[in-house]
Design a protein around this motif. Structure first.
Motif, PDB file in Angstrom:
ATOM      1  N   ASP A 257      15.938 -34.700  -4.303  1.00 16.32           N
ATOM      2  CA  ASP A 257      16.997 -35.613  -3.888  1.00 16.32           C
ATOM      3  C   ASP A 257      17.830 -34.995  -2.769  1.00 16.32           C
ATOM      4  N   GLY A 258      18.022 -35.767  -1.734  1.00 20.45           N
ATOM      5  CA  GLY A 258      18.836 -35.337  -0.603  1.00 20.45           C
ATOM      6  C   GLY A 258      18.085 -34.468   0.382  1.00 20.45           C
ATOM      7  N   TYR A 259      16.782 -34.278   0.167  1.00 20.23           N
ATOM      8  CA  TYR A 259      16.023 -33.459   1.111  1.00 20.23           C
ATOM      9  C   TYR A 259      15.734 -34.288   2.367  1.00 20.23           C
ATOM     10  N   TYR A 260      15.833 -33.582   3.521  1.00 22.09           N
ATOM     11  CA  TYR A 260      15.535 -34.247   4.774  1.00 22.09           C
ATOM     12  C   TYR A 260      14.723 -33.285   5.634  1.00 22.09           C
ATOM     13  N   VAL A 261      14.224 -33.815   6.702  1.00 21.63           N
ATOM     14  CA  VAL A 261      13.355 -33.022   7.574  1.00 21.63           C
ATOM     15  C   VAL A 261      14.241 -32.255   8.530  1.00 21.63           C
ATOM     16  N   ALA A 262      14.102 -30.950   8.483  1.00 22.18           N
ATOM     17  CA  ALA A 262      14.890 -30.125   9.381  1.00 22.18           C
ATOM     18  C   ALA A 262      14.128 -29.850  10.657  1.00 22.18           C
ATOM     19  N   THR A 263      12.854 -29.495  10.497  1.00 19.97           N
ATOM     20  CA  THR A 263      12.009 -29.229  11.669  1.00 19.97           C
ATOM     21  C   THR A 263      10.661 -29.927  11.468  1.00 19.97           C
ATOM     22  N   LEU A 264       9.971 -30.226  12.603  1.00 18.82           N
ATOM     23  CA  LEU A 264       8.666 -30.892  12.524  1.00 18.82           C
ATOM     24  C   LEU A 264       7.546 -29.861  12.448  1.00 18.82           C
ATOM     25  N   GLY A 265       6.576 -30.164  11.626  1.00 18.90           N
ATOM     26  CA  GLY A 265       5.447 -29.252  11.489  1.00 18.90           C
ATOM     27  C   GLY A 265       4.378 -29.514  12.552  1.00 18.90           C
ATOM     28  N   SER A 266       3.173 -28.953  12.283  1.00 19.15           N
ATOM     29  CA  SER A 266       2.063 -29.052  13.248  1.00 19.15           C
ATOM     30  C   SER A 266       1.143 -30.261  13.008  1.00 19.15           C
ATOM     31  N   TYR A 267       1.454 -31.047  12.009  1.00 11.56           N
ATOM     32  CA  TYR A 267       0.575 -32.201  11.719  1.00 11.56           C
ATOM     33  C   TYR A 267       1.023 -33.421  12.517  1.00 11.56           C
ATOM     34  N   GLY A 268      -0.016 -34.136  13.104  1.00  8.46           N
ATOM     35  CA  GLY A 268       0.285 -35.301  13.876  1.00  8.46           C
ATOM     36  C   GLY A 268      -0.374 -36.556  13.263  1.00  8.46           C
TER      37      GLY A 268
END
Length: 305
Positions: A257-268
């Motif tokens: 709960d409350g988790y969000y994306v901080a940085t983008l990974g290598s998957y497209g």
């Protein structure tokens, strides 16, 4: 001899020769077949029979006078045809003594037998156009030597021809001769879909910074499902989809709960494309050879190589 006996004698060569008539077999048959001709020849034959001399006078009787009277008339033989013979009303010239200028003996009506006191044509046979003199003894038969020689030659030729034909058929060679050679089939290359799919991944991540972690996970699941689920994948696509699925499982494990994306990974984003391959396709231009059964007789008749 009666008329009927005379008719029967005409059809037999041995009896006809005794009659002294110069008729061939064909002419005798024609005369015998025609009653008018038979009657004419019968009358003619009666005239050819010599008159017997009178009996010798007895003692004391005066001998008969010399034969100064003209001999009996001898008519020319009628022709051996169906038409009735011409009439011979005028008596032939007498042959007693030398002929006068007004009475010249006709050689075509010479007597067939001598008579007393006449020595000029004794034993002569009748001479007339179209008839030869009577042969002595048996009537001459036509020689059949030439006919037998001809038949022998023809028979030998037929026998040789039959032997050649038998040898030709028994020694004949049979084989299959090619008239038009076989035309091989040709091919061309074409691309086709193998039924499997390749999957590629670009460098654009489906998520964004500060995006809800669960939303980002759902986007990755959607792109995975669209590219990797429900189809047969190639080996390379299978490895890529397996790795992508592992990343999704890891993100689900880290969600809270409350988790969000901080940085983008290598998957497209994933993209699926059909696998293409190349194959050889027939041009349907094969043509079989055109042949026929050939035969050769005696190595020079027929189709001989």
């Amino acid at each position: 001899m009666s008329l009927e006996e005379f008719r029967e004698s005409l059809t037999r060569a041995d009896l006809r020769g005794a009659l002294g008539l110069q008729l061939t077999d064909v002419e005798a048959q024609q005369v015998a077949a025609d009653p008018a001709s038979t009657q004419s020849w019968y009358s003619y034959w009666l005239t050819t029979i010599p008159t017997p001399p009178p009996p010798a006078p007895s003692s004391g009787e005066t001998p008969p006078p010399a034969y100064d009277a003209p001999p009996p008339s001898y008519n020319a033989p009628p022709p051996a045809y169906d038409a009735p013979p011409p009439a011979y009303d005028a008596p032939p010239p007498a042959y007693a003594g030398a002929p006068t200028s007004e009475q010249t003996p006709d050689p075509a009506y010479a007597a067939t037998a001598p008579y007393p006191g006449y020595e000029g044509a004794a034993g002569a046979s009748a001479v007339y156009a179209g008839y030869a003199s009577a042969p002595e003894g048996e009537p001459r038969k036509k020689s059949k030597v030439g006919l037998w020689v001809t038949l022998s030659i023809l028979g030998a030729l037929l026998l040789i021809a039959a032997v050649v034909v038998v040898v030709a058929f028994t020694t004949a060679r049979h084989w299959t001769k090619t008239d038009v050679p076989e035309k091989p089939e040709t091919f061309h290359s074409e691309e086709y879909e193998t039924g499997r799919y390749d999957v590629s991944m670009d460098a654009v991540n489906p998520c964004t910074v500060n995006q809800d972690w669960t939303d980002c996970t759902n986007l990755m699941v959607a792109t995975y499902t669209a590219a990797c689920v429900g189809v047969e994948l190639t080996e390379t696509a299978t490895l890529l989809c397996t790795d992508y699925s592992g990343a999704i499982d890891e993100m689900k494990a880290l969600d809270g709960d409350g988790y969000y994306v901080a940085t983008l990974g290598s998957y497209g984003n994933l993209t699926r494309t059909p696998e293409m391959d190349t194959r050889q396709v027939s041009n349907d231009d094969y043509e079989p050879a055109v042949t026929h059964e050939a035969v050769c007789y005696l190595e020079f008749i027929g189709e001989c190589d």
